[in-house]
Design a protein around this motif. Structure first.
Motif, PDB file in Angstrom:
ATOM      1  N   CYS A 104       0.667  -0.680  -0.344  1.00 55.56           N
ATOM      2  CA  CYS A 104      -0.103  -0.231   0.074  1.00 55.56           C
ATOM      3  C   CYS A 104       0.997   1.171   0.208  1.00 55.56           C
ATOM      4  CB  CYS A 104      -1.422   0.019   1.783  1.00 55.56           C
ATOM      5  SG  CYS A 104      -2.033   1.632   1.244  1.00 55.56           S
ATOM      6  N   ARG A 128       2.604  -1.267  -7.501  1.00 54.11           N
ATOM      7  CA  ARG A 128       2.394  -0.407  -6.929  1.00 54.11           C
ATOM      8  C   ARG A 128       2.870   0.146  -5.495  1.00 54.11           C
ATOM      9  NH1 ARG A 128      -3.107   0.272  -3.954  1.00 54.11           N
ATOM     10  NH2 ARG A 128      -1.246   1.271  -3.397  1.00 54.11           N
ATOM     11  N   LYS A 133       0.294   9.295   0.569  1.00 58.94           N
ATOM     12  CA  LYS A 133      -1.123   8.690   1.155  1.00 58.94           C
ATOM     13  C   LYS A 133      -2.089   9.600   1.545  1.00 58.94           C
ATOM     14  CE  LYS A 133      -1.356   4.973   0.733  1.00 58.94           C
ATOM     15  NZ  LYS A 133      -1.572   4.150  -0.291  1.00 58.94           N
ATOM     16  N   HIS A 274      -8.296  -3.635  -1.931  1.00 62.33           N
ATOM     17  CA  HIS A 274      -9.393  -2.330  -1.083  1.00 62.33           C
ATOM     18  C   HIS A 274     -11.079  -2.845  -1.505  1.00 62.33           C
ATOM     19  CE1 HIS A 274      -5.683   0.101  -1.700  1.00 62.33           C
ATOM     20  NE2 HIS A 274      -5.976   0.283  -0.289  1.00 62.33           N
ATOM     21  N   GLU A 300      -2.457  -5.556  -3.582  1.00 64.34           N
ATOM     22  CA  GLU A 300      -1.272  -4.946  -2.141  1.00 64.34           C
ATOM     23  C   GLU A 300      -1.193  -5.832  -1.969  1.00 64.34           C
ATOM     24  OE1 GLU A 300      -3.704  -1.077  -1.149  1.00 64.34           O
ATOM     25  OE2 GLU A 300      -3.866  -2.203   0.562  1.00 64.34           O
ATOM     26  N   GLN A 314      -5.511  -6.300   3.998  1.00 61.48           N
ATOM     27  CA  GLN A 314      -5.910  -6.725   3.071  1.00 61.48           C
ATOM     28  C   GLN A 314      -4.515  -6.749   1.994  1.00 61.48           C
ATOM     29  OE1 GLN A 314      -7.341  -3.063   1.999  1.00 61.48           O
ATOM     30  NE2 GLN A 314      -6.457  -2.147   0.651  1.00 61.48           N
TER      31      GLN A 314
HETATM   32 MN    MN Z   1      -4.222   0.923   0.102  1.00 63.38          MN
END
Ligand code: MN
Ligand code: PEP
Length: 337
Positions: A104, A128, A133, A274, A300, A314
Motif C-alpha cells: 500500500c 505499486r 497517502k 481495497h 497489495e 488486506q
Molecule cells: Mn492501500
C-alpha cells in the motif's frame, strides 16, 4: 457528435472537415481506426449547420453522442483502447492480464525492494506503492513523499517493472511525473476536477479509481475530464463501493466490469484489496474479476502485513501472491487472456 468519414477518405478531406469544425469553436479528437477515421467534435452543435457539414467531401455520417461523457464512450470509439505503461507492458484489448502489485505504502528502501523482487519473481507486470497517502486520519502515516518516489524509481531499475503511484495534490503532479510510469488517482480524489485536469495535461498513463460512493457514470465523467485535456491513456479502476454490507471494507462491484466495457473503450482494472479489505478474499475476487472481463488487477502485497504502516489486513504475503498468480493463469486461459 462524431463525424464518421468514408473508408478511404483522404487526409485533405479529413483536414477540410476538422478545419470547418474548429472554425465553429469545436474541440477536435481524431480517431484513426483501421477501417475508417472518426472525428470527435465537442462543442455547441447549434453553432453549425449539420446539413452543410454532412455535404463535405469524405463525410459518411454524423452521429450525435447522447451520453454526457463523449470521448470515453464506445459510441466515440468502438475498438478497445490500449494503454502503454512502458515499452514492454500494455493494458487493454485482448492483451494478457496486467497485474500491478506491491505494498500500500512505500515504507523503506529495504521493504520496497524486497517486495518488488518477490512480486516480479511471481510474474507481476507492474509495481505499486504509495508515496503520498490519502489517509482518513491526519494522524496516520502520510507517506514518505519524494523519498518514497526515489525508492520506487530504484525498485523499477532493479526489476524493470513500471511504477504506479498515487498523486493526491495537483501541485505534486510535476514531481511525480519525474519518477512514475502511471499516475494513480485515488478513490477519494475521483471528483477532484483540478487534479484530473492536471494529470490530463501530462499525457502519462493514469489509473483512475472509482469513488467509494460514485456511480459508474460519475467515474466515466471523471475520465472525460482527463481525456478532454488530451490524455487518452486512462485505465478505470473498480475498487469497491459503500453499501449496507459491513463484513467487507467495501463491496467490490464486479458487475461494473462488463458495464464499463459496454459503455467505454477504456481498459478496466480491478482492485480486490481495497474492494474487500480482507486478504483472505483477495484471491477469489481477483479470479472472479478476470472471469468478468477485466484487463488488469492491482493487488497489495507486503512481506510483513502485521507490521504494515497501512492496509496490512488486506495485504497478501508474497507466497500467497505467488499462489494467486498461478491460479490466475488458468482463469486467464479460460477467457483467452
Ligand atoms: Mn492501500
Ligand atoms: C491505495 O491504492 O492504496 C488507495 C488508497 O486506494 P483507494 O484510493 O482505492 O482507497
Amino acid at each position: 457528435m462524431i463525424i464518421i468519414m468514408k473508408s478511404g477518405a483522404t487526409e485533405e478531406q479529413i483536414g477540410g472537415v476538422t478545419e470547418k469544425l474548429k472554425k465553429h469553436g469545436f474541440g477536435i479528437h481524431l480517431s484513426k481506426g483501421v477501417e475508417r477515421t472518426v472525428i470527435g467534435a465537442i462543442g455547441d452543435k447549434s453553432a453549425i449547420e449539420l446539413e452543410t457539414l454532412a455535404m463535405l467531401p469524405g463525410v459518411s455520417e454524423i452521429v450525435p453522442i447522447r451520453k454526457p461523457y463523449k470521448l470515453v464512450s464506445r459510441e466515440f470509439k468502438q475498438e478497445d483502447s490500449v494503454v502503454k505503461l512502458n515499452d514492454k507492458v500494455s493494458v487493454g484489448a485482448k492483451l494478457p492480464i496486467c497485474v500491478m502489485a506491491g505494498p500500500c505504502s512505500v515504507e523503506s528502501r529495504e521493504q520496497m525492494i524486497e517486495i518488488a523482487r518477490a512480486v516480479k519473481s511471481s510474474g507481476a507486470n507492474a509495481l505499486r506503492g504509495g508515496a503520498f497517502k490519502p489517509r482518513t486520519s491526519p494522524y496516520s502515516f502520510q507517506g514518505l513523499g519524494e523519498e518514497g518516489l526515489k525508492i520506487l524509481a530504484e525498485a523499477r531499475k532493479e526489476t524493470g517493472l513500471p511504477v504506479v503511484t498515487e498523486v493526491v495534490d495537483p501541485r505534486d503532479v510535476p514531481l511525480i511525473v519525474k519518477y512514475a510510469d502511471v499516475l494513480q488517482i485515488g478513490a477519494r480524489n475521483m471528483q477532484n476536477f483540478v487534479l484530473l485536469r492536471e494529470v490530463g495535461k501530462t499525457g502519462k498513463p493514469v489509473l483512475l479509481k472509482r469513488g467509494p460512493a460514485s456511480t459508474v457514470e460519475e467515474l466515466l465523467m471523471s475520465a472525460e475530464y482527463i481525456l478532454s485535456e488530451g490524455n487518452r491513456n486512462v485505465m478505470l479502476c473498480e475498487r469497491g463501493i459503500r453499501t449496507i454490507e459491513n463484513y467487507t471494507r467495501n463491496t467490490l462491484d464486479l458487475s461494473a466490469v462488463p458495464v464499463i466495457k459496454k459503455l467505454s473503450h477504456l481498459p478496466v482494472v480491478v482492485d480486490p484489496s481495497h474492494g474487500t479489505g480482507r486478504w483472505d478474499l483477495v484471491t477469489s475476487m481477483a479470479l472472479a474479476a478476470v472471469a468478468a472481463g477485466c484487463d488488469g488487477l492491482i493487488i497489495e502485497v507486503h512481506s510483513h502485513p502485521d507490521e504494515a504502516l497501512s492496509d496490512g489486513p488486506q495485504s497478501l504475503k508474497p507466497d500467497t501472491f505467488a499462489e494467486l498468480m498461478s491460479k490466475l493463469k488458468l482463469v486467464a486461459q479460460a477467457v483467452s487472456r
